[in-house]
Motif scaffolding. Structure first.
Motif, mmCIF file in Angstrom:
data_model
loop_
_atom_site.group_PDB
_atom_site.id
_atom_site.type_symbol
_atom_site.label_atom_id
_atom_site.label_comp_id
_atom_site.label_asym_id
_atom_site.label_seq_id
_atom_site.Cartn_x
_atom_site.Cartn_y
_atom_site.Cartn_z
ATOM 1 N N LYS A 1 52.344 54.526 37.917
ATOM 2 C CA LYS A 1 51.371 53.443 38.035
ATOM 3 C C LYS A 1 51.910 52.076 37.643
ATOM 4 N N PRO B 1 43.926 47.291 34.334
ATOM 5 C CA PRO B 1 43.949 48.357 33.323
ATOM 6 C C PRO B 1 43.467 49.678 33.928
ATOM 7 N N ASP B 2 44.001 50.792 33.439
ATOM 8 C CA ASP B 2 43.715 52.107 34.017
ATOM 9 C C ASP B 2 42.221 52.414 34.085
ATOM 10 N N LYS B 3 41.444 51.894 33.131
ATOM 11 C CA LYS B 3 40.007 52.248 33.136
ATOM 12 C C LYS B 3 39.268 51.616 34.321
ATOM 13 N N GLU B 4 39.872 50.637 34.957
ATOM 14 C CA GLU B 4 39.233 50.042 36.155
ATOM 15 C C GLU B 4 39.571 50.787 37.439
ATOM 16 N N VAL C 1 39.269 53.675 39.965
ATOM 17 C CA VAL C 1 38.259 54.708 40.218
ATOM 18 C C VAL C 1 38.710 55.754 41.234
ATOM 19 N N THR D 1 40.347 50.107 42.715
ATOM 20 C CA THR D 1 39.211 49.770 41.862
ATOM 21 C C THR D 1 37.945 49.915 42.718
ATOM 22 N N LYS D 2 36.779 49.701 42.093
ATOM 23 C CA LYS D 2 35.527 49.749 42.870
ATOM 24 C C LYS D 2 35.571 48.742 44.014
ATOM 25 N N CYS E 1 43.890 46.704 42.489
ATOM 26 C CA CYS E 1 44.743 47.640 41.748
ATOM 27 C C CYS E 1 46.197 47.552 42.181
#
Ligand code: DLL
Length: 436
Positions: A77, A83-86, A88, A106-107, A294
């Protein structure tokens, strides 16, 4: 022909407006990758470029390239810009050796994908009245899910079949009245042949449109698919690293694939020198994916051989068009100094009476040089024929390859249905060379 356009404002904007939109988005992209991706910061620093140097999209030509090796070196990655939490969703391209290439969304990236997807499938002729049978693989491959959401976005009814199980595909197609088939061209051809074996002709099949891509296919293959199925075979282009399918799609006029340039900026370069080529010239397609959060891609070297035109299309879209791709730089075979793409051999095979369009190219080393064997299936009605006819068939293929491509190849005629059938991307070349 009636033309539906998903996003008229974007798809038909003037070239001046497009330049403006691209410039804003490109500046924003360079800022994001410079600050969020160490790999890009280093690449730009090496060229002495900072985000504030960028004036407009014309500065793209000064930027460094990104390659598949860069993705591999930063596996999994390292090129992600959020950031990884974004993140999806993750997809990955299989690759033949080693680790896969990982792509993240991402979304907003998924929304973008559906948007360019809706533009693409509508350009191909899909509407909310369509019944879409999606026979691409679902999973890490981007094809299945990418086109699934694209077709849903325009309000079509989607049947998520996935690849394989050919008899069932045909049953579902008839029972559910599928009007659109999404598949690779090699699988579409196989489906059509199985339908023929089951005694069905174009009039017995509800299909009107084929959205076909993910592998190179010749004009001759398109004609064969259309005549066997009665559907219009639309060319569909994309690549995992750039987003997946729906980077570019033909419209119903079929004069090249419209690339959604407000998100993906195409350039054609000389694959050897890296120099930018003029519009209309053939070279390696390089694409900048500006708006993904992303995994933005700066001047990604696709290795696909293409040419581009920005002439306005009669469908009204102003977005540039990519001509049918002849192949990839890494699929190019060099046989005694002559550059050959599998699609050139395919074109010849489709024109010879007495063989079926199922073939495999085997490369080997003979006397220190690359030798090519073309394996091709004989049509059932020729197979039990006398030896002279088979010999002359073999000679005819060999002579055509010599005349039109300029190389000598060994031709091996195979029994009907003996070569592998493809359910996804067809494997055309078997490389058995000891010296490469
Ligand atoms: O094949 C995405 C896709 C799915 C496109 C479904 C269209 C339809 P990858 O697996 O990353 O992504 O492979 C990308 O496939 O660089 C080309 O070499 C080839 N390719 C894709 N579409 C076409 C096409 C998907 N229409 C690689 N003509 C690309 C020729 C194609 N080659």
């Amino acid at each position: 022909m009636k033309v539906n356009i998903w996003n008229e404002k974007a798809e038909t904007m003037s070239r001046d407006e497009l330049h403006h939109v691209q410039s804003l988005r490109f500046k924003d992209m360079v800022w994001r990758i410079y600050h969020n991706v160490p790999f890009y910061r280093q690449a730009l620093d090496e060229k002495g470029i900072t985000p504030s140097d960028i004036k407009d999209i014309d500065d793209l030509k000064y930027m460094p390239f990104t390659t598949k090796t860069d993705l591999r070196d930063n596996y999994p990655k390292g090129l992600f810009a959020v950031p990884d939490k974004e993140v999806v969703r993750i997809h990955a391209s299989s690759g033949t050796t080693g680790k896969p290439t990982v792509v993240g969304y991402t979304k907003n990236d998924l929304e973008l994908w559906s948007e360019v997807g809706a533009r693409s499938v509508m350009s191909a002729g899909v509407t909310q009245d369509s019944i879409v049978q999606n026979s691409l693989g679902y999973g890490l491959f981007t094809g299945g899910l990418g086109l699934h959401y694209a077709a849903e976005k325009v309000g079509a009814q989607v049947i998520p079949m996935g690849g394989g199980n050919t008899q069932k595909q045909i049953m579902m197609m008839k029972d559910f009245n599928s009007t659109v088939l999404i598949a690779t061209p090699s699988y579409a051809l196989h489906l059509a042949d199985v339908m023929e074996e089951m005694g069905m002709g174009p009039d017995d099949i509800p299909l009107k449109t084929g959205v076909l891509g993910a592998e190179p296919w010749s004009e001759e293959m398109k004609i064969a698919i259309e005549s066997k199925t009665g559907m219009q075979a639309i060319n569909s282009y994309g690549m995992s690293e750039l987003i997946g399918p729906c980077v570019a799609m033909e419209c119903v006029h079929q004069t090249g694939m419209h690339i959604w340039e407000d998100h993906f900026v195409p350039q054609i370069i000389d694959p050897v020198t890296g120099e930018l080529l003029e519009e209309g010239q053939t070279g390696e397609l390089v694409v900048t994916a500006m708006t993904k959060e992303c995994l933005p891609m700066l001047r990604y070297r696709t290795k696909d051989i293409a040419s581009i035109t920005t002439e306005k299309c009669s469908c009204g879209r102003t977005m540039a068009r990519i001509k049918r791709l002849s192949g990839r730089t890494d699929d190019m075979m060099i046989i005694r100094g002559v550059n050959v793409f599998p699609s050139q051999i395919e074109s010849i095979i489709f024109e010879v009476q007495g063989v079926e369009p199922y073939y495999q190219l085997v490369l080997s080393t003979a006397n220190g040089m690359t030798a090519l064997e073309v394996k091709v299936e004989v049509s059932p009605e020729y197979f039990n024929d006398d030896i002279r006819r088979l010999t002359s068939l073999r000679e005819e293929i060999g002579n055509r390859i010599k005349t039109f491509i300029g190389i000598s190849a060994k031709i091996t005629l195979c029994e009907p249905k003996s070569l592998p059938r493809s359910e996804g991307k067809a494997v055309r070349v078997i490389d058995q060379r000891t010296i490469k």
